[in-house]
Design a protein around this motif. Structure first.
Motif, PDB file in Angstrom:
ATOM      1  N   PRO A 141       0.829  -1.217   0.000  1.00  0.00           N
ATOM      2  CA  PRO A 141       0.000   0.000   0.000  1.00  0.00           C
ATOM      3  C   PRO A 141       0.861   1.264   0.000  1.00  0.00           C
ATOM      4  CG  PRO A 141      -0.854  -1.595   1.559  1.00  0.00           C
ATOM      5  CD  PRO A 141       0.467  -2.136   1.087  1.00  0.00           C
ATOM      6  N   ILE A 174       1.177   0.998  -6.767  1.00  0.00           N
ATOM      7  CA  ILE A 174      -0.198   1.055  -6.271  1.00  0.00           C
ATOM      8  C   ILE A 174      -0.850   2.368  -6.689  1.00  0.00           C
ATOM      9  CG2 ILE A 174      -1.522   1.462  -4.161  1.00  0.00           C
ATOM     10  CD1 ILE A 174      -1.280  -1.442  -4.652  1.00  0.00           C
ATOM     11  N   LYS A 175      -0.113   3.459  -6.612  1.00  0.00           N
ATOM     12  CA  LYS A 175      -0.680   4.761  -6.989  1.00  0.00           C
ATOM     13  C   LYS A 175      -0.985   4.812  -8.484  1.00  0.00           C
ATOM     14  CE  LYS A 175       1.217   7.479  -3.198  1.00  0.00           C
ATOM     15  NZ  LYS A 175       2.075   8.626  -2.799  1.00  0.00           N
ATOM     16  N   ASP A 176      -0.149   4.169  -9.289  1.00  0.00           N
ATOM     17  CA  ASP A 176      -0.458   4.057 -10.713  1.00  0.00           C
ATOM     18  C   ASP A 176      -1.794   3.346 -10.915  1.00  0.00           C
ATOM     19  OD1 ASP A 176       1.899   5.259 -11.484  1.00  0.00           O
ATOM     20  OD2 ASP A 176       2.718   3.514 -12.528  1.00  0.00           O
ATOM     21  N   ASP A 177      -1.995   2.289 -10.145  1.00  0.00           N
ATOM     22  CA  ASP A 177      -3.126   1.388 -10.376  1.00  0.00           C
ATOM     23  C   ASP A 177      -4.423   1.819  -9.685  1.00  0.00           C
ATOM     24  OD1 ASP A 177      -1.497  -0.175 -11.916  1.00  0.00           O
ATOM     25  OD2 ASP A 177      -1.393  -1.873 -10.529  1.00  0.00           O
ATOM     26  N   GLU A 178      -4.350   2.759  -8.754  1.00  0.00           N
ATOM     27  CA  GLU A 178      -5.524   3.110  -7.946  1.00  0.00           C
ATOM     28  C   GLU A 178      -6.789   3.387  -8.763  1.00  0.00           C
ATOM     29  OE1 GLU A 178      -4.241   6.241  -5.397  1.00  0.00           O
ATOM     30  OE2 GLU A 178      -3.674   4.889  -3.758  1.00  0.00           O
ATOM     31  N   PRO A 179      -6.747   4.194  -9.824  1.00  0.00           N
ATOM     32  CA  PRO A 179      -7.991   4.481 -10.546  1.00  0.00           C
ATOM     33  C   PRO A 179      -8.309   3.480 -11.662  1.00  0.00           C
ATOM     34  CG  PRO A 179      -6.249   5.855 -11.409  1.00  0.00           C
ATOM     35  CD  PRO A 179      -5.628   5.017 -10.314  1.00  0.00           C
ATOM     36  N   LYS A 193      -9.096   0.295 -11.444  1.00  0.00           N
ATOM     37  CA  LYS A 193      -9.997  -0.791 -11.057  1.00  0.00           C
ATOM     38  C   LYS A 193      -9.290  -2.146 -11.193  1.00  0.00           C
ATOM     39  CE  LYS A 193     -13.952   1.989 -12.548  1.00  0.00           C
ATOM     40  NZ  LYS A 193     -15.167   2.074 -13.401  1.00  0.00           N
ATOM     41  N   GLY A 242      -5.224  -2.884 -13.550  1.00  0.00           N
ATOM     42  CA  GLY A 242      -3.969  -2.252 -13.207  1.00  0.00           C
ATOM     43  C   GLY A 242      -2.780  -2.934 -13.857  1.00  0.00           C
ATOM     44  N   ARG A 288      -0.256   4.521 -17.282  1.00  0.00           N
ATOM     45  CA  ARG A 288      -1.655   4.090 -17.288  1.00  0.00           C
ATOM     46  C   ARG A 288      -2.156   3.858 -18.715  1.00  0.00           C
ATOM     47  NH1 ARG A 288      -3.604   8.491 -12.688  1.00  0.00           N
ATOM     48  NH2 ARG A 288      -2.970   7.250 -10.862  1.00  0.00           N
TER      49      ARG A 288
END
Length: 259
Positions: A38, A43-48, A50, A53, A114
């Motif tokens: 976390p 993780i920050k790349d994948d956060e939006p 869904k 990722g 992304r």
């Protein structure tokens, strides 16, 4: 043209790649790359994104590459044989998978990374839709078709303000990944082209990446050539795979554990 087995020849140049892959081998399986922690950069790349990722795609590509290297390991260590086609075919697949993982881990900024992974997911769903069409597959009441999933991915990209999703090309992925891993992009791409030629049974790779060890005349005035694999070029291919494998692991560890 005939293909000669070379199982008794020195293929120790493959050992560094085999050893690099063996580090991830369990008793009867390969270890997956761990999930990112976390708050990490990945993780920050994948956060939006869904369910779409990069981490999942990188883990899958890396594991596929390891299994393809393992298949070549068994061909050499157990079967004791190297024919002019199989090693190139297996290493071609491994190179593509490791390169894909590297490509996803790099990028000039978060938006580009992304865009890359959503483009790969869109292509994955496009291929799935093609298979569904070929097999007359009908989605269940709660299911979604590949075409519907692809549309969802494009809608997500649009909502994030990303450019229209592209169809990823192997040459572009390999070239950019090679540069990121400290390899020469053009030379690495050339190795992939030779490997692809062997995988598809083309004639020209035999002129560029095989050695003629003998020729037997035929009754119609021609010759049957006895060819073996070009060790120097296969060594370069194995080294490219090893470097991409190791770069994936190093880069993934850094990006999945740090901000």
């Amino acid at each position: 043209m005939s293909a000669s087995a070379t199982g008794r020849e020195d293929v120790s140049y493959l050992v560094p790649l085999f050893s690099a892959a063996a580090a991830y081998r369990g008793d009867n399986h390969f270890f997956l790359l761990p999930d990112p922690v976390p708050g990490s950069s990945l993780i920050k790349d994948d956060e939006p994104l869904k369910a779409w990722g990069a981490a999942k795609f990188i883990q899958s590509s890396f594991s596929a590459g390891l299994i393809q290297v393992e298949a070549l390991t068994k061909l050499v260590a157990v079967a004791g044989q190297i024919d002019p086609y199989s090693p190139w075919t297996l290493l071609r697949a491994a190179l593509e998978n490791f390169a894909t993982a590297v490509w996803l881990l790099h990028g000039k900024d978060r938006d580009q990374r992304r865009h890359r992974v959503l483009s790969l997911w869109a292509e994955d769903f496009r291929n799935r839709a093609q298979h569904e069409s070929d097999t007359n597959h009908v989605a269940g009441p709660r299911g979604r078709t590949g075409q519907e999933r692809r549309a969802e991915v494009q809608q997500l990209a649009d909502s994030l303000g990303l450019p229209k999703l592209m169809k990823p090309e192997a040459t572009g992925i390999i070239s950019e990944a090679a540069a990121s891993a400290g390899l020469d992009p053009t030379s690495t791409q050339a190795l992939w082209r030779v490997a692809s030629g062997f995988a598809h049974g083309r004639f020209w790779p035999n002129l560029r990446a095989s050695e003629v060890r003998g020729a037997m005349p035929t009754t119609n005035g021609g010759f049957v050539l006895n060819v073996v694999i070009d060790d120097e070029q296969l060594k370069d291919m194995a080294e490219a795979c090893r470097k991409l494998l190791e770069h994936t692991a190093k880069r993934y560890k850094a990006r999945s554990n740090s901000l």
